[in-house]
Design a protein around this motif. Structure first.
Motif, PDB file in Angstrom:
ATOM      1  N   ASP A  44      52.886  16.586 -48.359  1.00 38.85           N
ATOM      2  CA  ASP A  44      53.869  17.559 -48.847  1.00 38.85           C
ATOM      3  C   ASP A  44      55.192  17.342 -48.106  1.00 38.85           C
ATOM      4  O   ASP A  44      55.406  17.900 -47.031  1.00 38.85           O
ATOM      5  CB  ASP A  44      53.350  18.982 -48.617  1.00 38.85           C
ATOM      6  CG  ASP A  44      54.199  20.035 -49.315  1.00 38.85           C
ATOM      7  OD1 ASP A  44      55.411  19.794 -49.495  1.00 38.85           O
ATOM      8  OD2 ASP A  44      53.661  21.107 -49.656  1.00 38.85           O
ATOM      9  N   GLU A  81      60.138  20.925 -43.137  1.00 37.57           N
ATOM     10  CA  GLU A  81      60.335  22.216 -42.476  1.00 37.57           C
ATOM     11  C   GLU A  81      59.804  22.181 -41.039  1.00 37.57           C
ATOM     12  O   GLU A  81      60.478  22.614 -40.094  1.00 37.57           O
ATOM     13  CB  GLU A  81      59.620  23.322 -43.257  1.00 37.57           C
ATOM     14  CG  GLU A  81      60.250  23.678 -44.590  1.00 37.57           C
ATOM     15  CD  GLU A  81      59.539  24.844 -45.242  1.00 37.57           C
ATOM     16  OE1 GLU A  81      59.821  25.994 -44.864  1.00 37.57           O
ATOM     17  OE2 GLU A  81      58.671  24.607 -46.107  1.00 37.57           O
ATOM     18  N   ILE A  82      58.590  21.672 -40.883  1.00 41.19           N
ATOM     19  CA  ILE A  82      57.985  21.626 -39.552  1.00 41.19           C
ATOM     20  C   ILE A  82      58.767  20.688 -38.631  1.00 41.19           C
ATOM     21  O   ILE A  82      58.965  20.980 -37.451  1.00 41.19           O
ATOM     22  CB  ILE A  82      56.507  21.200 -39.644  1.00 41.19           C
ATOM     23  CG1 ILE A  82      55.697  22.291 -40.351  1.00 41.19           C
ATOM     24  CG2 ILE A  82      55.916  20.950 -38.262  1.00 41.19           C
ATOM     25  CD1 ILE A  82      54.222  21.979 -40.499  1.00 41.19           C
ATOM     26  N   SER A 118      43.893  20.777 -43.529  1.00 43.61           N
ATOM     27  CA  SER A 118      45.253  21.255 -43.802  1.00 43.61           C
ATOM     28  C   SER A 118      46.299  20.214 -43.434  1.00 43.61           C
ATOM     29  O   SER A 118      47.354  20.121 -44.071  1.00 43.61           O
ATOM     30  CB  SER A 118      45.517  22.556 -43.036  1.00 43.61           C
ATOM     31  OG  SER A 118      45.405  22.359 -41.638  1.00 43.61           O
ATOM     32  N   CYS A 168      53.570  27.684 -36.922  1.00 48.35           N
ATOM     33  CA  CYS A 168      52.765  26.714 -37.660  1.00 48.35           C
ATOM     34  C   CYS A 168      51.472  27.347 -38.166  1.00 48.35           C
ATOM     35  O   CYS A 168      51.026  27.076 -39.289  1.00 48.35           O
ATOM     36  CB  CYS A 168      52.449  25.505 -36.783  1.00 48.35           C
ATOM     37  SG  CYS A 168      53.864  24.414 -36.497  1.00 48.35           S
ATOM     38  N   ALA A 218      62.770  31.062 -49.039  1.00 45.76           N
ATOM     39  CA  ALA A 218      62.138  30.098 -48.142  1.00 45.76           C
ATOM     40  C   ALA A 218      63.141  29.568 -47.123  1.00 45.76           C
ATOM     41  O   ALA A 218      62.799  29.335 -45.962  1.00 45.76           O
ATOM     42  CB  ALA A 218      61.543  28.948 -48.951  1.00 45.76           C
ATOM     43  N   LEU A 276      62.874  29.938 -43.059  1.00 44.90           N
ATOM     44  CA  LEU A 276      62.966  28.789 -42.165  1.00 44.90           C
ATOM     45  C   LEU A 276      63.993  29.045 -41.062  1.00 44.90           C
ATOM     46  O   LEU A 276      63.721  28.801 -39.874  1.00 44.90           O
ATOM     47  CB  LEU A 276      63.353  27.542 -42.962  1.00 44.90           C
ATOM     48  CG  LEU A 276      63.596  26.262 -42.161  1.00 44.90           C
ATOM     49  CD1 LEU A 276      62.345  25.854 -41.384  1.00 44.90           C
ATOM     50  CD2 LEU A 276      64.033  25.129 -43.092  1.00 44.90           C
ATOM     51  N   LEU A 289      64.028  24.080 -51.475  1.00 48.09           N
ATOM     52  CA  LEU A 289      63.527  25.423 -51.174  1.00 48.09           C
ATOM     53  C   LEU A 289      64.380  26.484 -51.861  1.00 48.09           C
ATOM     54  O   LEU A 289      65.599  26.327 -51.989  1.00 48.09           O
ATOM     55  CB  LEU A 289      63.552  25.665 -49.656  1.00 48.09           C
ATOM     56  CG  LEU A 289      62.657  24.773 -48.793  1.00 48.09           C
ATOM     57  CD1 LEU A 289      62.936  25.038 -47.317  1.00 48.09           C
ATOM     58  CD2 LEU A 289      61.186  25.021 -49.108  1.00 48.09           C
ATOM     59  N   ARG A 319      57.282  20.672 -46.982  1.00 45.08           N
ATOM     60  CA  ARG A 319      56.708  21.452 -45.879  1.00 45.08           C
ATOM     61  C   ARG A 319      56.769  20.673 -44.578  1.00 45.08           C
ATOM     62  O   ARG A 319      57.027  21.239 -43.511  1.00 45.08           O
ATOM     63  CB  ARG A 319      55.261  21.843 -46.205  1.00 45.08           C
ATOM     64  CG  ARG A 319      55.139  22.839 -47.354  1.00 45.08           C
ATOM     65  CD  ARG A 319      53.690  23.165 -47.656  1.00 45.08           C
ATOM     66  NE  ARG A 319      53.103  23.997 -46.626  1.00 45.08           N
ATOM     67  CZ  ARG A 319      51.862  23.875 -46.179  1.00 45.08           C
ATOM     68  NH1 ARG A 319      51.088  22.902 -46.631  1.00 45.08           N
ATOM     69  NH2 ARG A 319      51.395  24.683 -45.271  1.00 45.08           N
ATOM     70  N   LEU A 348      49.255  18.676 -45.655  1.00 44.35           N
ATOM     71  CA  LEU A 348      50.613  18.728 -45.129  1.00 44.35           C
ATOM     72  C   LEU A 348      51.260  17.345 -45.146  1.00 44.35           C
ATOM     73  O   LEU A 348      52.442  17.201 -45.473  1.00 44.35           O
ATOM     74  CB  LEU A 348      50.598  19.280 -43.710  1.00 44.35           C
ATOM     75  CG  LEU A 348      51.947  19.509 -43.023  1.00 44.35           C
ATOM     76  CD1 LEU A 348      52.779  20.522 -43.788  1.00 44.35           C
ATOM     77  CD2 LEU A 348      51.728  19.972 -41.585  1.00 44.35           C
ATOM     78  N   HIS A 380      52.613  30.292 -40.910  1.00 42.67           N
ATOM     79  CA  HIS A 380      53.300  29.900 -42.138  1.00 42.67           C
ATOM     80  C   HIS A 380      52.795  28.603 -42.763  1.00 42.67           C
ATOM     81  O   HIS A 380      53.074  28.341 -43.934  1.00 42.67           O
ATOM     82  CB  HIS A 380      54.802  29.776 -41.872  1.00 42.67           C
ATOM     83  CG  HIS A 380      55.457  31.074 -41.539  1.00 42.67           C
ATOM     84  ND1 HIS A 380      56.761  31.178 -41.111  1.00 42.67           N
ATOM     85  CD2 HIS A 380      54.989  32.339 -41.576  1.00 42.67           C
ATOM     86  CE1 HIS A 380      57.069  32.448 -40.885  1.00 42.67           C
ATOM     87  NE2 HIS A 380      56.005  33.164 -41.163  1.00 42.67           N
ATOM     88  N   PHE A 381      52.083  27.782 -41.985  1.00 40.90           N
ATOM     89  CA  PHE A 381      51.668  26.492 -42.519  1.00 40.90           C
ATOM     90  C   PHE A 381      50.158  26.257 -42.415  1.00 40.90           C
ATOM     91  O   PHE A 381      49.662  25.211 -42.813  1.00 40.90           O
ATOM     92  CB  PHE A 381      52.411  25.355 -41.797  1.00 40.90           C
ATOM     93  CG  PHE A 381      53.899  25.435 -41.948  1.00 40.90           C
ATOM     94  CD1 PHE A 381      54.534  24.938 -43.078  1.00 40.90           C
ATOM     95  CD2 PHE A 381      54.672  26.041 -40.966  1.00 40.90           C
ATOM     96  CE1 PHE A 381      55.906  25.026 -43.222  1.00 40.90           C
ATOM     97  CE2 PHE A 381      56.057  26.124 -41.094  1.00 40.90           C
ATOM     98  CZ  PHE A 381      56.673  25.628 -42.221  1.00 40.90           C
TER      99      PHE A 381
END
Length: 289
Positions: free
Chosen positions: A28, A34-35, A21, A60, A101, A105, A97, A31, A25, A63-64
């Protein structure tokens, strides 16, 4: 305030390799942005609270799809050159987004903020900036409705979302800058002129402050916050892009901006070649030969 002008260039290093994953990530940008923003919420007050870190890890995972056992790798990813490049473009990326979304966030950021047992104004300030930049009204965030229901029955103080709305409604110099692309562009150019020669003299910092307060009407008490805002959210904009945002202004206003740049350039004494090049390049982009 002087120290906030100085940005230390990070050395390029070899990109670490990731699997599963985390590999997805790392490819991306949205995403990952966002993190990165969520982790910035953990660090908002300069202290990593275990309760906030736990909230971050749960988000995390939920959602991820990043499990807690992968946290060391995630932190390595967040500190990688690729992630840092995404962080510089964070709000350009997050602009992709949809509204659902974005509200999710902001909701997650509020979860992390609430987990801080010693929450302070820096938590609120980051929430306020993010809500404003994402075009969100805090009242649209689902967590506020839950909090309000609890407050109605328990007689508690206003919800966190309501406090955020109150902050957004304040007519502050910071919100003025955040909502005025032209003003932001001018300030970015002024800051870059300040450290064009790689050093910031006290006289240059004083000149910048004087322009902000006396000529642009900003609150001197908020200059540190404004500089942090420019550092956090403005450095994805190049000098050329900033000048382009000013190109459609009338001639008098463009000359005024050049005058401000000249004031900062001359404040440190002798005008450095790099300061001269930035001034001349900006003048050309504003339509002056």
């Amino acid at each position: 305030m002087l120290g906030l002008f100085m940005s230390i260039a990070r050395l390029f290093e070899r990109e670490p390799q990731f699997s599963g994953s985390l590999a997805e990530l790392s490819e991306d940008p949205v995403r990952l942005a966002e993190i990165l923003l969520l982790f910035r919420m953990v660090l908002a007050d300069g202290i990593v609270q275990p309760s906030q870190l736990t909230a971050f890890e749960r988000i995390c995972e939920q959602h991820f799809g990043v499990s807690r056992r992968d946290m060391p790798e995630l932190h390595a990813l967040l500190d990688s050159p690729k992630a840092r490049s995404y962080e510089a473009q964070a709000f350009t990326l997050l602009g992709q987004l949809d509204m659902k979304a974005r509200t999710t966030l902001l909701d997650d950021m509020m979860r992390i903020a609430r987990a801080n047992t010693n929450r302070n104004e820096r938590d609120d300030r980051l929430i306020r900036r993010t809500a404003s930049l994402l075009g969100l009204e805090p009242g649209s965030v689902g967590v506020e409705e839950k909090e309000q229901a609890m407050n109605d029955t328990a007689g508690k103080s206003p919800s966190f979302g309501e406090r955020v709305r109150a902050l957004l409604d304040q007519s502050t110099s910071l919100s003025k800058v955040a909502n005025d692309p032209v003003l932001t562009a001018e300030l970015l150019l002024l800051v870059r002129m300040s450290f064009a020669d790689k050093t910031v003299e006290p006289a240059e910092a004083d000149a910048f402050a004087a322009i902000c307060t006396r000529l642009l009407g900003l609150n001197g008490d908020e200059l540190t916050d404004i500089l942090r805002y420019l550092n956090d959210f403005g450095y994805e904009t190049t000098d050329a892009q900033a000048a382009e945002m000013l190109a459609d202004l009338d001639e008098a206003r463009k000359r005024e901006i050049l005058d401000h740049l000249a004031i900062v350039a001359k404040a440190g004494g002798e005008v450095d070649d790099r300061e001269r090049r930035l001034f001349e390049a900006t003048a050309r982009r504003l339509g002056f030969a």
